[in-house]
Design a protein around this motif. Structure first.
Motif, PDB file in Angstrom:
ATOM      1  N   ALA A 176      59.291   9.957  43.695  1.00 62.86           N
ATOM      2  CA  ALA A 176      59.824  11.321  43.698  1.00 62.86           C
ATOM      3  C   ALA A 176      60.760  11.552  44.883  1.00 62.86           C
ATOM      4  CB  ALA A 176      58.682  12.324  43.726  1.00 62.86           C
ATOM      5  N   VAL A 177      60.417  11.001  46.036  1.00 61.82           N
ATOM      6  CA  VAL A 177      61.200  11.254  47.250  1.00 61.82           C
ATOM      7  C   VAL A 177      62.403  10.318  47.361  1.00 61.82           C
ATOM      8  CG1 VAL A 177      61.126  11.183  49.771  1.00 61.82           C
ATOM      9  CG2 VAL A 177      59.236  12.205  48.496  1.00 61.82           C
ATOM     10  N   LEU A 178      62.206   9.042  47.126  1.00 65.48           N
ATOM     11  CA  LEU A 178      63.257   8.059  47.395  1.00 65.48           C
ATOM     12  C   LEU A 178      63.975   7.539  46.151  1.00 65.48           C
ATOM     13  CD1 LEU A 178      61.469   5.978  50.153  1.00 65.48           C
ATOM     14  CD2 LEU A 178      63.122   7.809  50.453  1.00 65.48           C
ATOM     15  N   GLY A 179      63.410   7.788  44.998  1.00 61.73           N
ATOM     16  CA  GLY A 179      64.033   7.288  43.780  1.00 61.73           C
ATOM     17  C   GLY A 179      63.558   5.880  43.469  1.00 61.73           C
ATOM     18  N   PRO A 180      63.746   5.471  42.215  1.00 59.92           N
ATOM     19  CA  PRO A 180      63.247   4.157  41.796  1.00 59.92           C
ATOM     20  C   PRO A 180      64.078   3.001  42.355  1.00 59.92           C
ATOM     21  CG  PRO A 180      64.421   5.205  40.007  1.00 59.92           C
ATOM     22  CD  PRO A 180      64.353   6.199  41.121  1.00 59.92           C
ATOM     23  N   ASN A 181      63.418   1.928  42.690  1.00 61.91           N
ATOM     24  CA  ASN A 181      64.083   0.680  43.073  1.00 61.91           C
ATOM     25  C   ASN A 181      63.074  -0.462  42.934  1.00 61.91           C
ATOM     26  OD1 ASN A 181      62.457   0.623  45.363  1.00 61.91           O
ATOM     27  ND2 ASN A 181      63.993   1.534  46.674  1.00 61.91           N
ATOM     28  N   GLY A 182      63.380  -1.601  43.483  1.00 66.63           N
ATOM     29  CA  GLY A 182      62.503  -2.762  43.357  1.00 66.63           C
ATOM     30  C   GLY A 182      61.128  -2.550  43.967  1.00 66.63           C
ATOM     31  N   TRP A 183      61.065  -1.835  45.093  1.00 63.86           N
ATOM     32  CA  TRP A 183      59.776  -1.579  45.728  1.00 63.86           C
ATOM     33  C   TRP A 183      58.897  -0.697  44.860  1.00 63.86           C
ATOM     34  CZ3 TRP A 183      58.082  -4.618  49.265  1.00 63.86           C
ATOM     35  CH2 TRP A 183      58.969  -5.254  50.125  1.00 63.86           C
ATOM     36  N   LEU A 184      59.514   0.200  44.110  1.00 62.90           N
ATOM     37  CA  LEU A 184      58.745   1.046  43.205  1.00 62.90           C
ATOM     38  C   LEU A 184      58.058   0.198  42.137  1.00 62.90           C
ATOM     39  CD1 LEU A 184      57.940   3.847  42.133  1.00 62.90           C
ATOM     40  CD2 LEU A 184      60.041   3.815  40.804  1.00 62.90           C
ATOM     41  N   TRP A 185      58.794  -0.749  41.574  1.00 61.53           N
ATOM     42  CA  TRP A 185      58.206  -1.619  40.559  1.00 61.53           C
ATOM     43  C   TRP A 185      57.110  -2.479  41.150  1.00 61.53           C
ATOM     44  CZ3 TRP A 185      58.704   0.074  36.023  1.00 61.53           C
ATOM     45  CH2 TRP A 185      59.863   0.734  35.637  1.00 61.53           C
ATOM     46  N   LEU A 186      57.269  -2.922  42.377  1.00 65.92           N
ATOM     47  CA  LEU A 186      56.210  -3.674  43.046  1.00 65.92           C
ATOM     48  C   LEU A 186      54.973  -2.799  43.202  1.00 65.92           C
ATOM     49  CD1 LEU A 186      55.172  -6.167  44.566  1.00 65.92           C
ATOM     50  CD2 LEU A 186      56.133  -5.160  46.638  1.00 65.92           C
ATOM     51  N   GLY A 187      55.167  -1.553  43.586  1.00 66.74           N
ATOM     52  CA  GLY A 187      54.044  -0.632  43.732  1.00 66.74           C
ATOM     53  C   GLY A 187      53.306  -0.410  42.423  1.00 66.74           C
ATOM     54  N   TRP A 188      54.053  -0.231  41.336  1.00 70.34           N
ATOM     55  CA  TRP A 188      53.423  -0.053  40.030  1.00 70.34           C
ATOM     56  C   TRP A 188      52.677  -1.317  39.604  1.00 70.34           C
ATOM     57  CZ3 TRP A 188      52.142   4.344  38.322  1.00 70.34           C
ATOM     58  CH2 TRP A 188      52.949   5.460  38.482  1.00 70.34           C
ATOM     59  N   THR A 189      53.221  -2.483  39.943  1.00 75.06           N
ATOM     60  CA  THR A 189      52.549  -3.735  39.609  1.00 75.06           C
ATOM     61  C   THR A 189      51.230  -3.857  40.361  1.00 75.06           C
ATOM     62  OG1 THR A 189      54.694  -4.780  39.237  1.00 75.06           O
ATOM     63  CG2 THR A 189      52.813  -6.248  39.584  1.00 75.06           C
ATOM     64  N   VAL A 190      51.241  -3.517  41.640  1.00 73.26           N
ATOM     65  CA  VAL A 190      50.015  -3.559  42.431  1.00 73.26           C
ATOM     66  C   VAL A 190      48.994  -2.573  41.867  1.00 73.26           C
ATOM     67  CG1 VAL A 190      49.036  -3.038  44.712  1.00 73.26           C
ATOM     68  CG2 VAL A 190      51.149  -4.375  44.522  1.00 73.26           C
ATOM     69  N   LEU A 191      49.457  -1.388  41.484  1.00 70.86           N
ATOM     70  CA  LEU A 191      48.570  -0.394  40.887  1.00 70.86           C
ATOM     71  C   LEU A 191      47.955  -0.906  39.593  1.00 70.86           C
ATOM     72  CD1 LEU A 191      47.403   2.456  40.902  1.00 70.86           C
ATOM     73  CD2 LEU A 191      49.467   3.214  39.720  1.00 70.86           C
ATOM     74  N   LEU A 192      48.765  -1.527  38.764  1.00 71.75           N
ATOM     75  CA  LEU A 192      48.268  -2.078  37.510  1.00 71.75           C
ATOM     76  C   LEU A 192      47.216  -3.158  37.768  1.00 71.75           C
ATOM     77  CD1 LEU A 192      48.411  -2.372  34.417  1.00 71.75           C
ATOM     78  CD2 LEU A 192      50.254  -4.008  34.765  1.00 71.75           C
ATOM     79  N   LEU A 193      47.488  -4.032  38.722  1.00 71.62           N
ATOM     80  CA  LEU A 193      46.522  -5.083  39.050  1.00 71.62           C
ATOM     81  C   LEU A 193      45.220  -4.494  39.588  1.00 71.62           C
ATOM     82  CD1 LEU A 193      48.869  -7.754  40.651  1.00 71.62           C
ATOM     83  CD2 LEU A 193      47.764  -7.827  38.401  1.00 71.62           C
ATOM     84  N   ALA A 194      45.313  -3.416  40.356  1.00 68.49           N
ATOM     85  CA  ALA A 194      44.108  -2.763  40.866  1.00 68.49           C
ATOM     86  C   ALA A 194      43.298  -2.169  39.721  1.00 68.49           C
ATOM     87  CB  ALA A 194      44.485  -1.684  41.876  1.00 68.49           C
ATOM     88  N   CYS A 195      43.978  -1.587  38.745  1.00 73.00           N
ATOM     89  CA  CYS A 195      43.270  -1.042  37.577  1.00 73.00           C
ATOM     90  C   CYS A 195      42.598  -2.146  36.776  1.00 73.00           C
ATOM     91  CB  CYS A 195      44.249  -0.279  36.672  1.00 73.00           C
ATOM     92  SG  CYS A 195      44.795   1.281  37.360  1.00 73.00           S
TER      93      CYS A 195
END
Length: 51
Positions: A24-43
């Motif tokens: 929301a603050v910085l906009g989507p980029n590669g780090w955002l996708w990394l964050g979503w991947t880590v979240l998915l792995l945690a789930c």
């Protein structure tokens, strides 16, 4: 074992909040996708531990 599941759920929820705020603050980029991947792995880990 229940305490561990609560801790994993709390970490997963915290990651969701962090990644959502980041996007929301910085906009989507590669780090955002990394964050979503880590979240998915945690789930996945949460459900693997519970199962």
């Amino acid at each position: 074992m229940t305490q561990h599941n609560r801790q994993v759920a709390a970490v997963t929820a915290a990651l969701l909040v962090v990644v959502s705020l980041y996007s929301a603050v910085l906009g989507p980029n590669g780090w955002l996708w990394l964050g979503w991947t880590v979240l998915l792995l945690a789930c996945v880990a949460l459900f693997a531990v519970r199962g």
